[in-house]
Enzyme design. Sequence first.
Site, mmCIF file in Angstrom:
data_model
loop_
_atom_site.group_PDB
_atom_site.id
_atom_site.type_symbol
_atom_site.label_atom_id
_atom_site.label_comp_id
_atom_site.label_asym_id
_atom_site.label_seq_id
_atom_site.Cartn_x
_atom_site.Cartn_y
_atom_site.Cartn_z
ATOM 1 N N ASN A 1 5.239 23.363 10.790
ATOM 2 C CA ASN A 1 6.657 23.582 10.462
ATOM 3 C C ASN A 1 7.079 22.792 9.224
ATOM 4 O OD1 ASN A 1 6.775 20.978 11.368
ATOM 5 N ND2 ASN A 1 8.170 21.360 13.080
ATOM 6 N N GLU B 1 10.587 15.799 10.984
ATOM 7 C CA GLU B 1 10.753 17.178 11.416
ATOM 8 C C GLU B 1 11.797 17.898 10.554
ATOM 9 O OE1 GLU B 1 8.783 18.493 13.374
ATOM 10 O OE2 GLU B 1 8.527 17.458 15.282
ATOM 11 N N ASP C 1 2.963 7.017 11.249
ATOM 12 C CA ASP C 1 3.788 7.233 12.440
ATOM 13 C C ASP C 1 3.073 6.788 13.709
ATOM 14 O OD1 ASP C 1 1.898 9.244 12.366
ATOM 15 O OD2 ASP C 1 3.317 10.845 12.000
HETATM 16 C C1 GLP Z 1 1.004 15.220 13.569
HETATM 17 C C2 GLP Z 1 1.105 13.995 12.681
HETATM 18 C C3 GLP Z 1 1.189 14.373 11.220
HETATM 19 C C4 GLP Z 1 0.095 15.380 10.904
HETATM 20 C C5 GLP Z 1 0.354 16.645 11.670
HETATM 21 C C6 GLP Z 1 -0.643 17.750 11.384
HETATM 22 O O1 GLP Z 1 2.217 15.709 14.014
HETATM 23 N N1 GLP Z 1 2.206 13.160 13.008
HETATM 24 O O2 GLP Z 1 1.075 13.209 10.428
HETATM 25 O O3 GLP Z 1 0.062 15.635 9.529
HETATM 26 O O4 GLP Z 1 0.295 16.322 13.050
HETATM 27 O O5 GLP Z 1 -1.741 17.631 12.232
HETATM 28 P P1 GLP Z 1 -3.112 18.367 12.064
HETATM 29 O O6 GLP Z 1 -3.818 17.680 10.960
HETATM 30 O O7 GLP Z 1 -3.803 18.163 13.393
HETATM 31 O O8 GLP Z 1 -2.806 19.780 11.773
#
Ligand code: GLP
Length: 247
Positions: free
Chosen positions: A136, A143, A67
């Site tokens: 979430n 989402e 992404d």
């Molecule tokens: C972001 C990314 C996701 C990732 C998520 C969790 O929103 N787009 O790909 O898995 O955060 O992030 P973290 O690893 O900082 O908890």
Amino acid sequence: MEIVETKDYEEMSILAAEKVIDRVLKQPQITLALPTGHTPVGLYKRLVEDHRKNETPYQDVITFNLDEYTDLSPDHPNSYHYYMNHHFFQHIDIQEKHAHLPDGTARNLDLECERYEELILKHGGVDLQILGIGQNGHIGFNEPGTPLNSRTHVVKLSESTRKANSRYFHSLQDVPYHAITMGLATIMNSKKILLLASGAHKSATMFRFFHEAVTPDFPATILKHHPNVTVIADRPALKEANVTRGM
Ligand code: GLP
């Protein structure tokens, strides 16, 4: 689904790196799909250390990021382009033309999504997809409510995700409202999936992941329909999970 519990974040990162290195050595032209966020930072650190020490080659490896935010230029410190260069790409011998991310600054974002999806297909799909998980239940930026058959698309970020990610920005207002993400069907097309989770703040998330039926309300549950998923999660993330672990 294989579930591996590690003692802590370090051990999760080491184990994930071992699995990635093993695949890269066995298949030098492998197509990897890569996540951002805090969770994979330790994995990238280990991959870089290994590359320096053992010269694991990435010249022929192809990568697709999951992404990217819209409206952030690639050199913006909060863009995922920047993150990937900073944590991984600039430290290994990957060819720039092999490291793909969605272009969140494209004039026509829908066309950019189509281009990205086609490019993944042109490369024969993803061999190894690495994923983090949002609190979430989002994977990539899919989402809650995202259709399970979605392909690469533009998303409106939920307020909880914008808040969670605002820790990397100066303020909540600076967090983009939209992003491009591989869709759930794009992710499900990968041949193998490695899901990483760490920390007590993910423990309720992991409980839902393991115990809820497949539902768009918690997008990560779709992984239960994939035949080849390994979860590597540390003890704090699995403390509520109540599932059988094993390699
Ligand atoms: C972001 C990314 C996701 C990732 C998520 C969790 O929103 N787009 O790909 O898995 O955060 O992030 P973290 O690893 O900082 O908890």
